[in-house]
Design a protein around this motif. Structure first.
Motif, mmCIF file in Angstrom:
data_model
loop_
_atom_site.group_PDB
_atom_site.id
_atom_site.type_symbol
_atom_site.label_atom_id
_atom_site.label_comp_id
_atom_site.label_asym_id
_atom_site.label_seq_id
_atom_site.Cartn_x
_atom_site.Cartn_y
_atom_site.Cartn_z
ATOM 1 N N ILE A 1 0.852 -1.187 0.000
ATOM 2 C CA ILE A 1 0.000 0.000 0.000
ATOM 3 C C ILE A 1 0.888 1.238 0.000
ATOM 4 O O ILE A 1 1.709 1.441 0.903
ATOM 5 C CB ILE A 1 -0.940 0.009 1.214
ATOM 6 N N ASP B 1 -6.002 4.274 8.414
ATOM 7 C CA ASP B 1 -6.069 2.812 8.532
ATOM 8 C C ASP B 1 -7.497 2.296 8.378
ATOM 9 O O ASP B 1 -7.726 1.266 7.721
ATOM 10 C CB ASP B 1 -5.513 2.372 9.884
ATOM 11 N N ARG C 1 -0.628 2.402 10.342
ATOM 12 C CA ARG C 1 -0.051 1.064 10.372
ATOM 13 C C ARG C 1 -0.208 0.312 9.054
ATOM 14 O O ARG C 1 0.590 -0.580 8.758
ATOM 15 C CB ARG C 1 -0.685 0.244 11.499
ATOM 16 N N ARG C 2 -1.234 0.649 8.280
ATOM 17 C CA ARG C 2 -1.502 -0.099 7.048
ATOM 18 C C ARG C 2 -0.723 0.434 5.849
ATOM 19 O O ARG C 2 -0.742 -0.180 4.786
ATOM 20 C CB ARG C 2 -2.998 -0.078 6.732
ATOM 21 N N ILE D 1 -8.489 2.317 4.725
ATOM 22 C CA ILE D 1 -7.815 1.205 4.036
ATOM 23 C C ILE D 1 -8.458 -0.126 4.405
ATOM 24 O O ILE D 1 -8.696 -0.982 3.530
ATOM 25 C CB ILE D 1 -6.315 1.190 4.388
ATOM 26 N N ASP D 2 -8.750 -0.327 5.678
ATOM 27 C CA ASP D 2 -9.357 -1.586 6.122
ATOM 28 C C ASP D 2 -10.687 -1.843 5.412
ATOM 29 O O ASP D 2 -10.957 -2.969 4.963
ATOM 30 C CB ASP D 2 -9.582 -1.568 7.637
ATOM 31 N N ASP E 1 2.545 1.075 3.716
ATOM 32 C CA ASP E 1 3.882 0.486 3.594
ATOM 33 C C ASP E 1 4.932 1.496 3.165
ATOM 34 O O ASP E 1 6.107 1.369 3.524
ATOM 35 C CB ASP E 1 3.848 -0.662 2.571
#
Length: 237
Positions: free
Chosen positions: A2, A109, A40-41, A112-113, A43
């Motif tokens: 990501i 996050d 956290r999601r 994205i989730d 990269d």
């Protein structure tokens, strides 16, 4: 993989030089990168800017932070976004504007989730009627969807002979992370001088005590400071 793309440029019509304006003794764009990096999601983070010479200084600031920079056509935001993807391949792209130094890592996050769990082509948290505040906007799009969107836009430009800013993807499945209640009229985005003064005041209070201050911290501050809650005659809470 990501990839988060922060789209920034010095030539904002309403607030020229916005990325370099100071927040807690560092450029605004650096403070925004700090917040994005806590998602956290995500990269990798890339800053996308233009080939305009005015953005040379912006590139220098970003590279000092060990963040990659991609530069593209000044009048084609979508081409710059697609170019950043080609230079830094990923499965999904998170798009965030440079007017968002209060962007919430947890909200990045969460968007994205939702995008991944529902296998959507495009996901946003700024859906009309159930939007998160301006300045908290996050868009996620699949790499394939972005490439198709860029190709369609390029074809339209060839036929129509004009440049286009980023249109929403309308030919694929699109989802929205909904805010309840709607916060679409709340503005934390730095669009003009009053918005910058508001965000600078928030940073002056919260950043020295906690560099990772949250949206909840901002709201608690605004509840205690009515002068900030309606700063500049704009709804901030």
């Amino acid at each position: 993989m990501i990839l988060a793309v922060l789209q920034a440029r010095m030539g904002s019509e309403r607030l020229p030089g916005r990325p370099s304006m100071p927040l807690a003794r560092a450029p605004l764009v650096v403070r925004q990168i700090e917040r994005m990096a806590r998602a956290r999601r995500v990269d990798r983070i890339v800053v996308s800017t233009t080939t305009d010479p005015a953005d040379d200084a912006l590139e220098a600031v970003i590279r000092r932070e060990a963040i990659a920079v991609h530069r593209g056509p000044p009048q084609d935001e979508l081409a710059r976004l697609a170019g950043a993807l080609e230079a830094h391949p990923a499965d999904h792209v998170v798009r965030i504007g440079d007017d968002s130094p209060l962007v919430d890592p947890d909200l990045i996050d969460a968007t994205i989730d939702l995008h991944l769990s529902e296998r959507a082509d495009h996901t946003t948290n700024r859906s009309p009627g159930a939007a998160f505040p301006a300045g908290q906007g996050v868009e996620v799009i699949t790499a394939d969807g972005l490439r198709r969107l860029a190709a369609d836009s390029a074809a339209l430009r060839l036929r129509a002979g004009d440049a286009r800013e980023t249109p929403p993807p309308v030919r694929w499945s699109s989802l929205a992370l909904l805010a309840q209640p709607d916060q679409g009229e709340v503005r934390w985005a730095v669009e003009g001088p009053a918005d910058y003064a508001f965000v600078a005041a928030v940073y002056d209070v919260l950043y020295p005590a906690n560099r990772a201050f949250t949206s909840a911290d901002v709201r608690r501050l605004l509840e205690q400071r009515p002068d900030l809650a309606s700063f500049g005659g704009v709804r901030r809470l």
